[in-house]
Every structure is written in C-alpha cells, then in structure tokens.
Design a protein around this motif. Structure first.
Motif, short mmCIF file in Angstrom:
data_model
loop_
_atom_site.label_atom_id
_atom_site.label_comp_id
_atom_site.label_asym_id
_atom_site.label_seq_id
_atom_site.Cartn_x
_atom_site.Cartn_y
_atom_site.Cartn_z
N LEU B 32 0.84 -1.22 0.00
CA LEU B 32 0.00 0.00 0.00
C LEU B 32 0.86 1.26 0.00
CD1 LEU B 32 -2.84 -1.07 2.49
CD2 LEU B 32 -2.94 -0.95 -0.01
N CYS B 33 1.91 1.25 0.84
CA CYS B 33 2.81 2.41 0.90
C CYS B 33 3.51 2.63 -0.43
CB CYS B 33 3.87 2.20 1.97
SG CYS B 33 3.35 2.75 3.57
N TRP B 34 3.97 1.54 -1.00
CA TRP B 34 4.72 1.62 -2.25
C TRP B 34 3.81 2.07 -3.40
CZ3 TRP B 34 8.58 -2.86 -3.75
CH2 TRP B 34 9.41 -2.42 -4.78
N GLY B 35 2.67 1.43 -3.48
CA GLY B 35 1.78 1.70 -4.60
C GLY B 35 1.06 3.02 -4.50
N MET B 36 0.70 3.44 -3.28
CA MET B 36 -0.16 4.62 -3.16
C MET B 36 0.56 5.85 -2.61
SD MET B 36 -3.62 2.66 -2.03
CE MET B 36 -4.69 3.78 -2.86
N LEU B 37 1.60 5.62 -1.82
CA LEU B 37 2.34 6.78 -1.30
C LEU B 37 3.69 6.93 -1.99
CD1 LEU B 37 1.67 6.41 2.55
CD2 LEU B 37 0.62 8.01 0.96
N ARG B 38 4.02 5.97 -2.84
CA ARG B 38 5.32 5.99 -3.54
C ARG B 38 6.49 5.97 -2.56
NH1 ARG B 38 2.07 4.83 -6.73
NH2 ARG B 38 1.42 5.95 -8.59
N GLN B 39 6.33 5.19 -1.51
CA GLN B 39 7.41 5.02 -0.55
C GLN B 39 7.79 3.55 -0.49
OE1 GLN B 39 5.90 6.38 3.16
NE2 GLN B 39 5.71 8.48 2.47
N ILE B 40 9.08 3.29 -0.65
CA ILE B 40 9.56 1.90 -0.53
C ILE B 40 10.03 1.76 0.92
CG2 ILE B 40 11.03 0.13 -1.53
CD1 ILE B 40 11.37 2.05 -3.95
N ASN B 41 9.13 1.26 1.74
CA ASN B 41 9.33 1.34 3.18
C ASN B 41 10.00 0.09 3.75
OD1 ASN B 41 9.24 1.90 5.84
ND2 ASN B 41 7.01 1.87 6.04
N LEU B 42 11.34 0.09 3.73
CA LEU B 42 12.07 -1.06 4.29
C LEU B 42 11.84 -1.19 5.79
CD1 LEU B 42 15.59 -1.12 2.62
CD2 LEU B 42 13.89 -2.92 2.60
N ALA B 43 11.53 -0.07 6.44
CA ALA B 43 11.34 -0.10 7.89
C ALA B 43 10.11 -0.92 8.27
CB ALA B 43 11.19 1.33 8.42
N HIS B 44 9.29 -1.26 7.30
CA HIS B 44 8.10 -2.08 7.57
C HIS B 44 8.50 -3.40 8.25
CE1 HIS B 44 3.86 -2.83 6.80
NE2 HIS B 44 4.19 -4.07 6.50
N ALA B 170 -11.07 8.05 -2.64
CA ALA B 170 -10.23 9.27 -2.59
C ALA B 170 -8.74 8.89 -2.56
CB ALA B 170 -10.60 10.10 -1.36
N MET B 171 -8.43 7.85 -1.80
CA MET B 171 -7.02 7.41 -1.73
C MET B 171 -6.54 6.97 -3.10
SD MET B 171 -6.62 5.21 1.73
CE MET B 171 -6.72 5.95 3.35
N ARG B 172 -7.36 6.20 -3.77
CA ARG B 172 -6.95 5.70 -5.09
C ARG B 172 -6.80 6.86 -6.07
NH1 ARG B 172 -11.69 2.02 -5.87
NH2 ARG B 172 -11.04 1.87 -8.03
N ALA B 173 -7.71 7.81 -5.94
CA ALA B 173 -7.64 8.98 -6.84
C ALA B 173 -6.36 9.77 -6.58
CB ALA B 173 -8.87 9.86 -6.61
N ALA B 174 -6.07 9.96 -5.30
CA ALA B 174 -4.87 10.74 -4.94
C ALA B 174 -3.61 10.01 -5.40
CB ALA B 174 -4.82 10.96 -3.44
N ALA B 175 -3.64 8.67 -5.31
CA ALA B 175 -2.47 7.90 -5.74
C ALA B 175 -2.30 8.00 -7.25
CB ALA B 175 -2.62 6.44 -5.31
N GLU B 176 -3.41 8.04 -7.96
CA GLU B 176 -3.34 8.04 -9.42
C GLU B 176 -2.97 9.42 -9.98
OE1 GLU B 176 -6.26 6.37 -12.86
OE2 GLU B 176 -5.93 5.24 -11.02
N ASP B 177 -3.61 10.44 -9.45
CA ASP B 177 -3.37 11.79 -9.97
C ASP B 177 -3.66 12.80 -8.85
OD1 ASP B 177 -3.24 14.20 -11.26
OD2 ASP B 177 -4.38 13.55 -13.03
N ALA B 178 -2.65 13.07 -8.06
CA ALA B 178 -2.85 13.89 -6.86
C ALA B 178 -3.38 15.30 -7.16
CB ALA B 178 -1.54 13.95 -6.07
N PRO B 179 -2.82 16.02 -8.16
CA PRO B 179 -3.33 17.38 -8.41
C PRO B 179 -4.81 17.39 -8.79
CG PRO B 179 -1.21 17.05 -9.50
CD PRO B 179 -1.66 15.72 -9.01
N THR B 180 -5.20 16.45 -9.67
CA THR B 180 -6.61 16.43 -10.08
C THR B 180 -7.50 16.06 -8.89
OG1 THR B 180 -5.85 15.71 -12.25
CG2 THR B 180 -8.21 15.46 -11.78
#
Lengths: 402, 285
Positions: B32-44, B170-180
């Motif tokens: 979820l972090c990687w796909g939607m927040l664009r964070q590769i969270n090794l600390a997970h 809303a989360m999916r929308a923000a992940a796909e195109d945050a400005p829009t």
C-alpha cells in the motif's frame, strides 16, 4: 584420547604456564595498556552466540586487570562489530592493526569471519588465537592458534564420538536421517557424518540440506517424519535447530534420538521439544569440569554477568568456555615469552601445551590443531549435561531416550 | 529415491499456505505504501519485528493475552506511521530516498531491539502455540491458522475499503493523480497520514503472527525482505489482495520444492517467480 586421566598428567610446558600464572603479584597493573583487538558479530545472524563471547572476553579482561594485567600492564580489549559479515571482519581487522595499532589480535566468532581475520593477521605477521574455527583444513596460516578443540579431522572424529555414545544404548540406532544447513563448518560435519554412518554400517534414510537463513522448516520436518529414522543428525547452527523442532512439534513428530551440531545452547535447552536432544560440547557447568577452580570461578562470574545482560540462558557451556580458553591461551603465550612478539608466542605455543577450562590444549598437529576434546551432552530437565564419555559425564548422568 | 507420501505433499501444501499468508500479511502495508504513497518502506520489516518483540514483552512480562496486545500495538504503530508520513512529507522524500531513509530507520530499530532485548533469541510461549487441530492425517497449528485468518481478513477489508468507500476511492484517486484529486477536494496529506498509519498498524499485526510462530532475533528482520518484496511485486503495487495471493503461491511453491527436492533450492523459487512475472506482465506491477 578422551579420558580425564590423560589431562591431569604432568607436562613440563603446562607446569611452566601454571607456575607463571600462579606467581604474579597482585599489584595493580601500570603503564600504557596492552591493547588487544578483535571483532565479534554483535549484530546479524550470529549475534545470539557472539554475545556469549563478548561476556566471556569482558570477564577475562576484568580478571586480568584485577591481577596485574599482562606483563604488569593493564589490558584494553577493543572489540568491533563485524555484523556477522566476513568481509566486514576483514576490513575491521585491517583497521585494528593499521589504525588502532593494537598490540595483539584475537579471533572473531564463527568460521567464515575467522578465515577473514586470519588473512589479515597473515598479511601483518600477527599471531591469531581464535575460538571456534570448525574447518581445520582452511587454517593454513602458521601463526594461527585454534583454541577450538575439535582436532584436525572433526568431520570424522566428532560423528564417531556421537555414534560411539549412541552405540552404548540398549537399542542403538540403525537408520539415520541427516538434515543440515549449508553453513560451512556445519556442512563439513554433516557430510563427514554421512561418510561415518556408511562406514559403521548404518542406513542413511534421508539427506537434506538447506541454505543458512532458511525460514520455513515445515517441509523438512515433514520429510524427516516421513523417513522414520531411528536417529536424526541435525546440522544446525544457532536457531536453526529450534526452528526445526518447532516445525516438528506442529506435526506431532518427536525424533527418537536427535543430535544438533552447533545449536544456540540456551534457547535449545529451554525448548520443551528439545527434551533429550544431543549436542557436542567441550564444557558444561557441572563436575568434573567445575572441579577446576578457574572454571568454577568463571562459571560464577559468567552466570552473574549473563543474568545482568538479560541472556535467556546464563549457563557456561561450549561457546563461553571456548572463548575463555582462547584468552587463557593468549595469556599463557604472553606470560611465557615475557613479551608481545607474535612469532615468539606462536613458536612457544607449538612446543608447549596450555591448561584451559576445557582441558589441556596442544597446537602441534595438522594446521596447529591438537586433540579432539569434543564430548556429547544432552538436554535433561531443561539443562545441558555431559553424557559421554563417561569420564566427563555429569555425576549420575547417562544418555536418555524418548 | 523414495516417492514422497500423499500426506507429506498435502502437509507441505498446507505449510506453504500458512507461510504464504504471513508473506502476504507482511507485504500488505508495504504494498500500500509503495503503490499509493510511492514510498519503498524497508522499515516495515523492522516495525513488524518491533511489534513481535512488544507482543513478547507484553505477554511474558505484562501477562496480557497475545491477541490483547494488539490493543496497545495497533494504536501505537498507527501513530508511528503517521509520524513517519509527516516526516516524509515535511522533507519531501523521493521514492528512491525513501528506500535509503527507511533502511536507516530499520538499522535504528534493529539496534534498539538489540539494546532492549539483547541479541539472544526470544520465544513467546503462549497457550496458542500448544494448540493444533488434526484434520485427517494433516495438522493445523492454531498460530498459523490465526495468521491465515488475520491476513485474509485484513487483505479483504483493505481491498473492500479502497474499492467501496469514499475514503478508499479518494485514496486511489490521490495515488493516481494527486493534483486532479486535490482539485476535487481530496486532502492528499491527510489521506497519506491515514494510509501510512494503517500500514504501520498492519506491520504490528504481522508482528503478533511472527511472535506466535517464530523464535525472535533482531537479525532476522532481514531474512524476510527478499521473499516479501517478491510477493509484493508479483501481487502488484497498491493491490491489497495481491501480496496475499502471491505470498501463498510462493509459499506453496517453496514448500513443495522442499518436499520434492533439496530444501536448499527453495529460496530460488520466489525470485524465479518474480523474474517470470517481470518478463510476462511487467506492466501490471
């Protein structure tokens, strides 16, 4: 070779060491410290065992400094974390010798790291006394000194010792399953066990190997159960033995007889499924080992120190004893040669023997290894007790079967 | 060579499903972090082990039932996740830099675990660990069954939330195109906090499962990284069900490999599958 009597025979070199060791004044050490450098795997997969070596080393250095140090000078131990990585161990030993400019070096824990340290020691002509190198054939450097008393051919002698012990049972095993990690020293022993089993006329019903760091032992446990062996040889290092036993428990399988090569001793002994598990040992904290006053004192100090460090098991066993012995060997060499000349110390050790808490060590056979002093221990009532050979067995102890 | 028995094969498949469920649970927050927040969270992974150690501590010293420890661990981890997201947003950490930063956090958490609990292995001796069910010739241990149930419930719940709730959309929308999405009133910043907090909480729950089934040592944090990354990538980034399905496929494949051939071949399975997936359907990842 394995009788206690042999180890109490007087030998001139030992007498010299004992005499020198018994003779120091109790004046506080003075002058610039003698700096001894080493690494230990304080983090990483080997850290569970390396912490034992750290405690043992700290105790020894404290004891030295409470007497009159080495050569009347205080001793400072510089220990760095090699993170269980042989390549890092190599770099850190280089740093210890060239940057920290230590006077002496002592080995890290575990064979791959020791091999790395040995290469650096060789480059700078430093003597390297080391604790637990399980592959003697790799120890080619002439000034390396093994305090790990497995003899020059442990892959043959250790399995034979274990099977000698099992041969004394009313119903000795006839079929054997060997499951093993590919960790180098463990793998060597397991392959050796495979040959020994064949030579002794036993039937191998299963041979499996896994990569060090394997997480899932379910399928391995299933295959052992499926093979129905009389005896399971587990070539496991650290927690691997616990993980395999956990997996066996989940399928209600209890091996009739089971041996673990280099287990994390405390956690294995505490595991209910490890009842009657066997392992190799050089020292356990019971008589006759603790009849030696030096050993008895170490046991007391270690139990206390390990409790304070929060270790799950506070008992002195193989790893702690190997570590303490290494320091004893180093002290003997420094004291006997009255200096810090690596060549002189190494030469002296090859010609003399040193009394340690695991027994009398010699360094004059192949690759400076001496006798195989490995004994067999067993988990009984949640404690490790030596059961073989009889001379070293805990009072009244014998091998128990399921 | 003797052929393996049917019981051996069936038990191996079952073991594979259980371990695969844990891969999936560990991979859920990461994906979820990687796909939607664009964070590769090794600390997970470090968080999951911290959760495991906290479960161990609260159960053995605090006397809490292991499942009850979630009442402490989940909110605490949620808060930690929010804090992490705030820091990431505050310093505008890029996806690549997130890998480096979270690796640093992993090392810090590993050292903290070692400082508190030492490098000595710890094992949670709970009542759950002694319970197992027998179905025919097969054994079903309760801790593994709990892991499967929790992993499935959380994955399905996360999937349903993302698919059917306004918040999820809303989360999916923000992940796909945050400005829009922002133009339509979606508060990307707050959703990021929520998602990061939820991901960290998932790590805490995975920690419970680790504590119930495995002996804990700080260094073991790293032994899960490769296979869980493979499950996440095969399952598809940001897809809550993907890591679970991929994890089970990997787990069963590994188990059968160990049952039929040398166990030493098992680690090759996950990465072989990953390579195949990258070759065949790279655009889906």
């Amino acid at each position: 070779m394995k009788s206690a009597g042999k180890f109490v025979a007087p030998i001139a070199g030992v007498a010299l060491v004992l005499g020198l060791a018994a003779g120091p004044s109790l004046a506080a050490p003075s002058g610039p410290p003698i700096r001894i450098g080493s690494t230990l795997s304080l983090t990483g997969p080997l850290s569970g065992t390396a912490i034992i070596h750290k405690l043992a080393g700290e105790i020894y250095v404290d004891q030295l400094n409470r007497k009159n140090g080495l050569l009347g000078r205080p001793v400072e131990w510089i220990v760095k974390d090699d993170q269980s990585k042989p390549d890092l161990a190599r770099t850190l030993y280089e740093q210890l010798i060239t940057v920290d400019k230590v006077d002496l070096v002592i080995g890290p824990y575990a064979t791959p790291n020791i091999v790395s340290a040995m290469g650096v020691a060789q480059r700078y002509n430093k003597m390297l006394v080391h604790h637990t190198m399980g592959i003697p054939s790799l120890a080619k450097y002439e000034m390396q000194v093994p305090a790990w008393s497995v003899g020059p051919n442990p892959e043959t002698t250790v399995p034979n010792t274990v099977l000698d012990a099992l041969a004394t049972l009313p119903r000795p095993p006839k079929t054997v399953a060997i499951v093993t990690s590919k960790f180098p020293s463990v793998y060597l022993m397991s392959k050796g066990a495979q040959d020994v089993i064949k030579k002794r006329g036993l039937t191998e019903v299963l041979f499996l190997e896994w990569e060090f760091g394997n997480r899932d032992y379910g399928a391995i446990a299933n295959r052992v159960k499926d093979a129905k062996p009389d005896f399971v040889w587990v070539g496991a290092i650290g927690l691997e033995g616990n993980q395999l036993l956990d997996a066996m428990k989940k399928i209600d399988y209890v091996p009739p007889l089971h041996f673990y090569m280099y287990p994390a001793p405390g956690p294995l002994a505490k595991l209910p499924e490890a009842k009657n598990a066997l392992a190799a040992s050089i020292f356990e904290q019971h008589p006759p080992f603790t009849n030696n006053p030096v050993a008895a004192e170490f046991v007391k100090l270690y139990n206390d120190r390990a409790a304070k460090a929060g270790l799950a098991d506070n008992a002195v066993e193989t790893q702690a004893a190997a570590s303490y012995s290494t320091w004893q060997v180093l002290e003997a060499a420094v004291t006997a040669t009255k200096g810090l000349d690596d060549k002189a110390m190494s030469d002296w050790l090859k010609k003399n023997q040193v009394d340690t808490i695991q027994g009398r060590l010699r360094f004059d056979r192949n690759n400076n290894y001496g006798d195989d002093l490995m004994r067999v221990k067993q988990v009984q009532n949640g404690q490790w007790v030596t059961v073989w050979p009889k001379d070293w067995a805990a009072p009244g102890a014998r091998i128990l079967t399921q | 060579m003797n052929l393996p028995s049917a019981t051996l094969l069936a038990q191996s498949v079952l073991s594979g499903v259980f371990i695969g469920a844990l891969y999936g649970l560990l991979g859920l927050g990461l994906s979820l972090c990687w796909g939607m927040l664009r964070q590769i969270n090794l600390a997970h992974f470090a968080l999951a082990f911290l959760g495991a150690y906290l479960t161990y501590q609260l159960s053995t010293v605090g006397g809490l039932d292991p499942l009850a420890t979630l009442l402490v661990v989940v909110p605490a981890f949620f808060a930690f996740g929010v804090l992490m997201q705030w820091l990431f947003a505050r310093f505008a950490i890029t996806p690549f830099n997130s890998l480096l930063v979270t690796f640093g956090i992993t090392v810090i958490i590993e050292s903290a675990i070692q400082a508190v609990w030492t490098a000595d292995p710890r094992m949670l001796d709970s009542a759950y660990g002694h319970v197992k069910f027998k179905v025919g010739a097969l054994y079903v241990p309760l801790p593994e069954l709990l892991t499967l149930v929790l992993a499935s419930l959380l994955a399905i719940a996360a999937w349903a939330a993302l698919r059917y709730t306004d918040l999820g959309k809303a989360m999916r929308a923000a992940a796909e195109d945050a400005p829009t999405a922002a133009a339509f009133g979606v508060n990307e910043r707050r959703l990021g906090f929520l998602l990061s907090g939820a991901s960290a909480a998932f790590a805490g729950i995975a920690g419970l499962c680790l504590a119930l089934s495995f002996t804990l040592a700080p260094s073991q944090i790293y032994s899960w990284v490769g296979v869980v990354f493979a499950a996440v990538m095969i399952g598809g980034l940001g897809n809550p069900l993907g890591p679970l399905v991929a994890g089970i496929v990997i787990g069963v494949s590994e188990s059968l490999t160990m049952a039929l051939t040398a166990p030493a071949w098992a680690p090759l399975v996950s990465f072989s599958l990953l390579i195949v997936v990258l070759l065949v359907r790279a655009e889906k990842i």
